[in-house]
Design an enzyme around this catalytic site. Structure first.
Site: not given
Ligand SMILES: NC(=O)c1ccc[n+]([C@@H]2O[C@H](COP(=O)([O-])OP(=O)(O)OC[C@H]3O[C@@H](n4cnc5c(N)ncnc54)[C@H](O)[C@@H]3O)[C@@H](O)[C@H]2O)c1
Length: 251
Positions: A143, A147
């Site tokens: 990701h 995040k």
């Protein structure tokens, strides 16, 4: 015409959802709910579903976990079906979802994409065969660098799907630096990569003797989640009360 209220209309997902609904001839946004203002939209914005006077067939929610209890109560009170996409719900909140679903229909999933839910379906059928043949199972998720949680809810969703298909006999390993031992046969390794602007990538690796099978899903934009939420809304308006997942929607 399906009349939609977007809960969290000014957020990143709320905005993407608005764009996706604009391409749906049989859907219209009758109101948005948010705690912030936005003069760029044509629909009215209210601070909560309870304070929204508009008639609607469904609420689609992308907000924050802490407001989900109030949202459930408001949707039950107004008898409006709910597509609940917000992540990070506590076990108590998941029980609240269950209770509310006795009155209204609810789709709740930590990943609304068609691809991930199809991958979960595939995993259920391949994992038992490969595990029986001695394949080791590892999951890698990637990701963007903003995040803050790891592993992703989707990595856990995939791990739980694999584990359930193997009688829940496996345990999860997040860190191999603590001890110097070979991997256990009954473990699922889960690794998280963070960098750049990666929207979301999940690979499930089955590594056997002299062969490897790797199944990968890549989300290239947030639209895949919004499209799944729209599919879920269409599914839900035909349902009575009950708790559903994206697996039910794509079945
Ligand atoms: N299930 C899925 O497939 C999926 C996909 C993407 C994101 N998500 C989840 O959706 C949620 C939202 O994601 P995002 O990226 O849009 O976040 P975001 O922070 O950009 O947006 C959240 C919005 O909720 C609003 N909000 C906060 N409190 C509120 C309240 N009391 N009432 C109404 N609105 C309120 C905020 O003002 C903001 O506009 C997160 O939990 C995220 O993890 C789920």
């Amino acid at each position: 015409m399906i009349k939609v209220i977007i809960n969290g209309c000014n957020g990143k997902m709320g905005k993407v959802l608005q764009e996706v609904i604009a391409t749906e001839p049989e859907m219209e946004i009758v109101a948005g709910i948010d705690i912030t203002e936005n003069s760029d939209v044509t629909y009215p914005i209210f601070p909560s579903v309870a304070q929204c006077p508009c008639e609607a067939n469904v609420v689609i929610d992308f907000t924050v976990a802490k407001i989900v209890d109030q949202l459930l109560d408001d949707c039950v009170e107004r008898k409006i079906p709910l597509v609940l996409c917000t992540t990070g719900l506590t076990p108590e909140q998941l029980e609240h979802v269950e209770k509310a679903s006795k009155v209204i229909p609810i789709v709740q999933s930590y990943n609304m994409s068609l691809g991930i839910n199809t991958l979960a379906k595939i995993l259920e059928s391949v994992a038992p065969t490969l595990a029986d043949a001695g394949f080791d199972i590892e999951i890698i998720e990637k990701h963007h660098n903003q995040k803050i949680d790891a592993p992703s809810g989707t990595a856990l969703l995939l791990a739980n799907t694999v584990n359930a298909s193997l009688n829940n006999e496996y345990h999860y390993k997040y860190d191999r630096t603590i001890e110097r031992v070979a991997r256990d046969k009954k473990e699922i390794g889960i690794s998280a990569i963070r960098g750049g602007t990666i929207v979301g990538e999940h690979s499930v690796i089955f590594a056997g003797q002299d062969e490897v099978l790797e199944l990968t899903h890549e989300a290239h934009s947030k639209a895949v989640f919004a499209k799944g939420a729209v599919q879920a809304a269409k599914f839900l308006v035909k349902k009575q009360n009950g708790r559903y997942t994206m697996r039910d929607v794509i079945a």
